[in-house]
Structures are given as C-alpha cells and as structure tokens.
Design a protein around this motif. Sequence first.
Motif, PDB file in Angstrom:
ATOM      1  N   TYR A 165      37.362  32.316   7.886  1.00  0.00           N
ATOM      2  CA  TYR A 165      37.653  32.079   9.297  1.00  0.00           C
ATOM      3  C   TYR A 165      38.973  32.743   9.732  1.00  0.00           C
ATOM      4  O   TYR A 165      39.215  32.899  10.911  1.00  0.00           O
ATOM      5  CB  TYR A 165      37.799  30.584   9.575  1.00  0.00           C
ATOM      6  N   SER A 166      39.833  33.039   8.748  1.00  0.00           N
ATOM      7  CA  SER A 166      41.196  33.462   9.096  1.00  0.00           C
ATOM      8  C   SER A 166      41.317  34.980   9.170  1.00  0.00           C
ATOM      9  O   SER A 166      40.441  35.711   8.710  1.00  0.00           O
ATOM     10  CB  SER A 166      42.183  32.937   8.044  1.00  0.00           C
ATOM     11  N   SER A 167      42.457  35.437   9.686  1.00  0.00           N
ATOM     12  CA  SER A 167      42.713  36.876   9.818  1.00  0.00           C
ATOM     13  C   SER A 167      43.441  37.382   8.568  1.00  0.00           C
ATOM     14  O   SER A 167      43.841  36.597   7.693  1.00  0.00           O
ATOM     15  CB  SER A 167      43.583  37.119  11.046  1.00  0.00           C
ATOM     16  N   THR A 168      43.653  38.697   8.516  1.00  0.00           N
ATOM     17  CA  THR A 168      44.375  39.276   7.365  1.00  0.00           C
ATOM     18  C   THR A 168      45.844  38.846   7.352  1.00  0.00           C
ATOM     19  O   THR A 168      46.542  39.042   6.361  1.00  0.00           O
ATOM     20  CB  THR A 168      44.327  40.816   7.419  1.00  0.00           C
ATOM     21  N   TRP A 169      46.310  38.252   8.475  1.00  0.00           N
ATOM     22  CA  TRP A 169      47.718  37.849   8.567  1.00  0.00           C
ATOM     23  C   TRP A 169      48.050  36.611   7.741  1.00  0.00           C
ATOM     24  O   TRP A 169      49.176  36.094   7.783  1.00  0.00           O
ATOM     25  CB  TRP A 169      48.127  37.686  10.028  1.00  0.00           C
ATOM     26  N   LEU A 170      47.082  36.160   6.947  1.00  0.00           N
ATOM     27  CA  LEU A 170      47.431  35.121   5.959  1.00  0.00           C
ATOM     28  C   LEU A 170      48.482  35.676   4.995  1.00  0.00           C
ATOM     29  O   LEU A 170      49.090  34.939   4.224  1.00  0.00           O
ATOM     30  CB  LEU A 170      46.193  34.673   5.184  1.00  0.00           C
ATOM     31  N   SER A 171      48.698  37.006   5.058  1.00  0.00           N
ATOM     32  CA  SER A 171      49.784  37.623   4.271  1.00  0.00           C
ATOM     33  C   SER A 171      51.122  36.923   4.526  1.00  0.00           C
ATOM     34  O   SER A 171      51.960  36.831   3.636  1.00  0.00           O
ATOM     35  CB  SER A 171      49.912  39.095   4.628  1.00  0.00           C
ATOM     36  N   ASN A 206      51.781  41.742  15.725  1.00  0.00           N
ATOM     37  CA  ASN A 206      50.614  41.882  16.613  1.00  0.00           C
ATOM     38  C   ASN A 206      50.486  40.728  17.596  1.00  0.00           C
ATOM     39  O   ASN A 206      49.560  40.693  18.397  1.00  0.00           O
ATOM     40  CB  ASN A 206      49.320  41.910  15.777  1.00  0.00           C
ATOM     41  N   ARG A 207      51.351  39.735  17.475  1.00  0.00           N
ATOM     42  CA  ARG A 207      51.259  38.549  18.336  1.00  0.00           C
ATOM     43  C   ARG A 207      52.633  38.238  18.932  1.00  0.00           C
ATOM     44  O   ARG A 207      53.269  37.236  18.567  1.00  0.00           O
ATOM     45  CB  ARG A 207      50.758  37.348  17.517  1.00  0.00           C
ATOM     46  N   PRO A 208      53.112  39.100  19.859  1.00  0.00           N
ATOM     47  CA  PRO A 208      54.452  38.854  20.421  1.00  0.00           C
ATOM     48  C   PRO A 208      54.527  37.529  21.175  1.00  0.00           C
ATOM     49  O   PRO A 208      53.515  37.060  21.705  1.00  0.00           O
ATOM     50  CB  PRO A 208      54.662  40.035  21.373  1.00  0.00           C
ATOM     51  N   GLU A 217      34.825  30.100  18.998  1.00  0.00           N
ATOM     52  CA  GLU A 217      35.814  31.039  19.508  1.00  0.00           C
ATOM     53  C   GLU A 217      36.656  31.645  18.382  1.00  0.00           C
ATOM     54  O   GLU A 217      37.324  32.646  18.569  1.00  0.00           O
ATOM     55  CB  GLU A 217      36.744  30.288  20.470  1.00  0.00           C
ATOM     56  N   LYS A 218      36.645  31.017  17.230  1.00  0.00           N
ATOM     57  CA  LYS A 218      37.462  31.504  16.118  1.00  0.00           C
ATOM     58  C   LYS A 218      36.658  32.370  15.153  1.00  0.00           C
ATOM     59  O   LYS A 218      37.195  33.242  14.476  1.00  0.00           O
ATOM     60  CB  LYS A 218      38.067  30.292  15.375  1.00  0.00           C
ATOM     61  N   ILE A 219      35.355  32.140  15.096  1.00  0.00           N
ATOM     62  CA  ILE A 219      34.545  32.886  14.137  1.00  0.00           C
ATOM     63  C   ILE A 219      34.518  34.359  14.545  1.00  0.00           C
ATOM     64  O   ILE A 219      34.192  34.682  15.682  1.00  0.00           O
ATOM     65  CB  ILE A 219      33.113  32.311  14.061  1.00  0.00           C
ATOM     66  N   HIS A 277      50.363  28.254   2.977  1.00  0.00           N
ATOM     67  CA  HIS A 277      50.897  27.196   3.842  1.00  0.00           C
ATOM     68  C   HIS A 277      49.758  26.281   4.273  1.00  0.00           C
ATOM     69  O   HIS A 277      49.863  25.050   4.213  1.00  0.00           O
ATOM     70  CB  HIS A 277      51.617  27.809   5.048  1.00  0.00           C
ATOM     71  N   CYS A 278      48.637  26.904   4.679  1.00  0.00           N
ATOM     72  CA  CYS A 278      47.462  26.119   5.090  1.00  0.00           C
ATOM     73  C   CYS A 278      47.008  25.171   3.972  1.00  0.00           C
ATOM     74  O   CYS A 278      46.592  24.044   4.233  1.00  0.00           O
ATOM     75  CB  CYS A 278      46.274  27.030   5.388  1.00  0.00           C
ATOM     76  N   ALA A 279      47.082  25.649   2.735  1.00  0.00           N
ATOM     77  CA  ALA A 279      46.509  24.910   1.596  1.00  0.00           C
ATOM     78  C   ALA A 279      47.343  23.702   1.181  1.00  0.00           C
ATOM     79  O   ALA A 279      46.985  23.004   0.231  1.00  0.00           O
ATOM     80  CB  ALA A 279      46.362  25.856   0.401  1.00  0.00           C
ATOM     81  N   PRO A 320      44.477  32.445  19.425  1.00  0.00           N
ATOM     82  CA  PRO A 320      45.642  31.678  18.972  1.00  0.00           C
ATOM     83  C   PRO A 320      45.238  30.371  18.297  1.00  0.00           C
ATOM     84  O   PRO A 320      44.858  29.410  18.952  1.00  0.00           O
ATOM     85  CB  PRO A 320      46.433  31.423  20.254  1.00  0.00           C
ATOM     86  N   ILE A 321      45.269  30.398  17.000  1.00  0.00           N
ATOM     87  CA  ILE A 321      44.909  29.198  16.226  1.00  0.00           C
ATOM     88  C   ILE A 321      45.900  29.087  15.080  1.00  0.00           C
ATOM     89  O   ILE A 321      46.032  29.995  14.278  1.00  0.00           O
ATOM     90  CB  ILE A 321      43.450  29.274  15.717  1.00  0.00           C
ATOM     91  N   HIS A 322      46.665  28.040  15.061  1.00  0.00           N
ATOM     92  CA  HIS A 322      47.621  27.702  14.002  1.00  0.00           C
ATOM     93  C   HIS A 322      48.798  28.680  14.020  1.00  0.00           C
ATOM     94  O   HIS A 322      48.624  29.885  13.891  1.00  0.00           O
ATOM     95  CB  HIS A 322      46.963  27.672  12.617  1.00  0.00           C
ATOM     96  N   ILE A 323      49.970  28.098  14.105  1.00  0.00           N
ATOM     97  CA  ILE A 323      51.172  28.907  14.294  1.00  0.00           C
ATOM     98  C   ILE A 323      51.638  29.547  12.978  1.00  0.00           C
ATOM     99  O   ILE A 323      52.462  30.450  12.971  1.00  0.00           O
ATOM    100  CB  ILE A 323      52.268  28.018  14.948  1.00  0.00           C
ATOM    101  N   ASP A 324      51.039  29.107  11.844  1.00  0.00           N
ATOM    102  CA  ASP A 324      51.626  29.476  10.552  1.00  0.00           C
ATOM    103  C   ASP A 324      51.173  30.827   9.986  1.00  0.00           C
ATOM    104  O   ASP A 324      51.435  31.126   8.820  1.00  0.00           O
ATOM    105  CB  ASP A 324      51.436  28.351   9.521  1.00  0.00           C
ATOM    106  N   ALA A 325      50.523  31.653  10.800  1.00  0.00           N
ATOM    107  CA  ALA A 325      50.347  33.067  10.439  1.00  0.00           C
ATOM    108  C   ALA A 325      50.832  33.902  11.622  1.00  0.00           C
ATOM    109  O   ALA A 325      50.448  35.057  11.782  1.00  0.00           O
ATOM    110  CB  ALA A 325      48.898  33.376  10.101  1.00  0.00           C
ATOM    111  N   THR A 326      51.652  33.283  12.465  1.00  0.00           N
ATOM    112  CA  THR A 326      52.111  33.926  13.699  1.00  0.00           C
ATOM    113  C   THR A 326      53.639  33.915  13.809  1.00  0.00           C
ATOM    114  O   THR A 326      54.260  34.937  14.071  1.00  0.00           O
ATOM    115  CB  THR A 326      51.486  33.212  14.926  1.00  0.00           C
TER     116      THR A 326
HETATM  117  N1  ABU Z   1      45.077  28.886   9.644  1.00  0.00           N
HETATM  118  C1  ABU Z   1      45.853  30.039   9.932  1.00  0.00           C
HETATM  119  C2  ABU Z   1      44.933  31.109  10.455  1.00  0.00           C
HETATM  120  C3  ABU Z   1      45.649  32.072  11.294  1.00  0.00           C
HETATM  121  C4  ABU Z   1      44.973  33.398  11.418  1.00  0.00           C
HETATM  122  O1  ABU Z   1      43.740  33.504  11.253  1.00  0.00           O
HETATM  123  O2  ABU Z   1      45.678  34.374  11.633  1.00  0.00           O
END
Ligand code: ABU
Length: 394
Positions: A324-330, A290-292, A60-62, A377-379, A270-276
């Motif tokens: 696996y992650s989105s561009t919001w790792l910013s 993008n994630r209200p 579901e995340k890929i 943060h993930c690292a 919705p996976i991991h709160i730390d890019a949200t």
């Molecule tokens: N591990 C954070 C990933 C969040 C995201 O892909 O936006």
Amino acid sequence: ISNDLYPNASLPLERKDSGVPYVRQGLHVESYNDFDPLRHVIVGIADNQHIPEACPASNEKIPAGSPMRGGKAGRRTQESIERANECLNGFAKILEDRNIIVDRPGAVDWHERITTPDFSISSGFGVMPPRDCLLTMGKSMLMAPMSFRSRYFEYLAYVDLMREYFESDPNCMIEQAPRPRLSDDSFRMDYVAAYEYLSDAETMERSLRKEYSTKETDILFDAADVMRLGKDIFVQHGLTTNLAGIRWIKRKYESQGYRVHTLSFEDNHPIHIDATFCPLRPGLMLLNPNRPLFKGQREIFEKNDWEIVEAVSPAWDNPPPLCYSSTWLSMNTLILDHKTVCVEASETAQMEQFDKLGFDVVPVDLRDAYAFGGGLHCATADVWREGTCEDYFP
Ligand code: ABU
C-alpha cells in the motif's frame, strides 16, 4: 477503589487463556517524541494478514493499476507471511540486543467477514503496523479511530497489552477515541466511484483543495498522521485524518497543555506523516522533497531554529508487490536516540545521508515486510522513551 469496600475485586494474577500475568514489574509508559532514548516498543507481526476488499477510504490509497484495487481480496500467502515475520522478528531481536524491551501484539484471525450495522467487508487487515493504531502521548496510549473499514477492529490485537500496561504502571492511562460509523454516509461515494478514472494531476488538484473520500461525518484519524514534538503536536490533514479528527485531537490534548497544529503537504495521497516529514533529533527535520509543505508551514520550524533537510531519493523505483505504501518508506526510520537510527538495509543512499548528519546507522532488513503495512517507523509503536515533555517551539 478501596479493597476494604470491595474485598473480592482484586485482579486475577494471570490471564486464564495464556497464563500471562497482568502485572509486569517496572513497566513504564511515557513518550513525547520520536527521538529520545527508546526503552520499550511494540513491534508488529504479520500473522494472519489479509488483503481486504477495497473500501471507500482505502480505495484512494491503493495505487492505480494495483490488483488490490478491485476484487482481489484474500489471505496473503503463508510464504510471504513467514518471510515478513522473519524480518519483523529480526528487527525485534536487534532492538532487544540493545536492551530495548519489545512487545508483540496478539494475533487476531481476520479470516471472517466483518459486519457491523453500518458496513460489511471481506476481512480485517492485520496487526502490522501498530503505529497507525496506537498514539502514545505522554503517559497515555490512545487507540485511534481509523477510516479503513478493514481496520475497524484492529485495536483488538492491543487490548491485552493495554490492559497489562494499565495495571503495571499506576500513571498510565489507556484510551479509545470515539468509534466512527464508517457507513456510506461517512464518505463522498461519488469521489470513491470516480477515483479510479482520475489522472495524477486531477487527484493532486483535489488534494490541494483538501478534498478526499472521507467526509466530516465521523471523527477520523490514524495515529501515524500525528507527529509529537514535546509540547507541540503536528497533525497531517489527508486521506486518513479529517478536520473533525484534528478538532478532536486539539480539544483533547490542548486541555492537557499541548499545542496542536495542522500540517498539509503537496501530495496526491497524503496518508501518514512518517514518510513525509520526520523529526530526527531536537532541531532537525527530514522532509520528503516530493511533498513540500504548504506555504507558511515551515515558519514555526524556521523561527525556532530547526533545520529542515530534504531526504535523498529512495533506492527503489517501485514498492514491493501488493504494497500500500510508496517507495518513500526509505525515510520511514526508527530513531533509537539522538545519535542512532535504524534504516532499511537496502536504502544505502538514505543510510549515507544519516551518516553525514552524524548518526550511527543500524541497517535492518525489512523490505519484505513493507507490503504488510509499511517501514520501520510504521512497524513500531512507542511505549517508553526516556526524557520529558520539552518546549521546542517557545
Ligand atoms: N504508512 C506510511 C506510508 C506513507 C507512504 O506511502 O509514503
């Protein structure tokens, strides 16, 4: 245990294989949030990382169209591993130069197929990112019950470190959440089969109904779905954390005086709160525009005079290949104290936003490690931040 009763029970001074002593003088485990002054941290490594076969939870995340979705499993190239390690080692050096103690996980070789009585998968994943696996809550460190089959044994990379923390800090407790089974019964297999063919609108519709491939059969959560703000703990319900996981967190930590809240965001994946939704300092949150937040969920912050600012757009239109992650790792940053933040070096707009918010920004070259499990943060995983357990939401 009294040594009078058990005279032969003393700990060997060092490990037989590596010679590393079990006891490190002065070591301290304690952290209540993501912004108090950082003194000791774990930084992930890229060694031996594999791309595992997709499993019911990871499917579901890929991202749609990614070669990681079907069949393309195997060891990442040595060149990409070395480049990711160059980034991660550079990050560790920046932290050490600021007198922050940095530990690294053990390198597990994930080459062998993983088989339990309940499932079998081509390989493990890796030991980057530690934030998904390890939850530091006050003076305890907990290994999380993750939902990806490939991550079932990831805790092994941290066992030696945890043992050392336990022996070195008499107040530290190391813990393991209940181990899930991750059998086919743990997932809505019809959802898994259908997922590939769903449009973004359909996956969003499902996500808004809070329906995911994971069922409630196992207790499941990733530590990166948990946001710590002193006495209050906020947990994201989503792909990697189910309601049983949130109930477990609530029962465990509320008995210790914490308050546990569930958060949901309008997010397809919705996976991991730390890019949200990321705490920056007491009174200030950074929200992914993008994630209200679901209706009513801003209230606890606003009532307590917390400001919620929206993050600026990421510098990149796409994540790096095989990521696996989105561009919001910013917005996935590591805060070193109330005035200092590490931001990925290519994210110039994000750095400017932090500058305007009054932070000293430390640029860190990490994008080539993103594919190995995420951003700054993930690292990392906290071992010790100065400060005490504050009540920010009285
Ligand atoms: N591990 C954070 C990933 C969040 C995201 O892909 O936006």
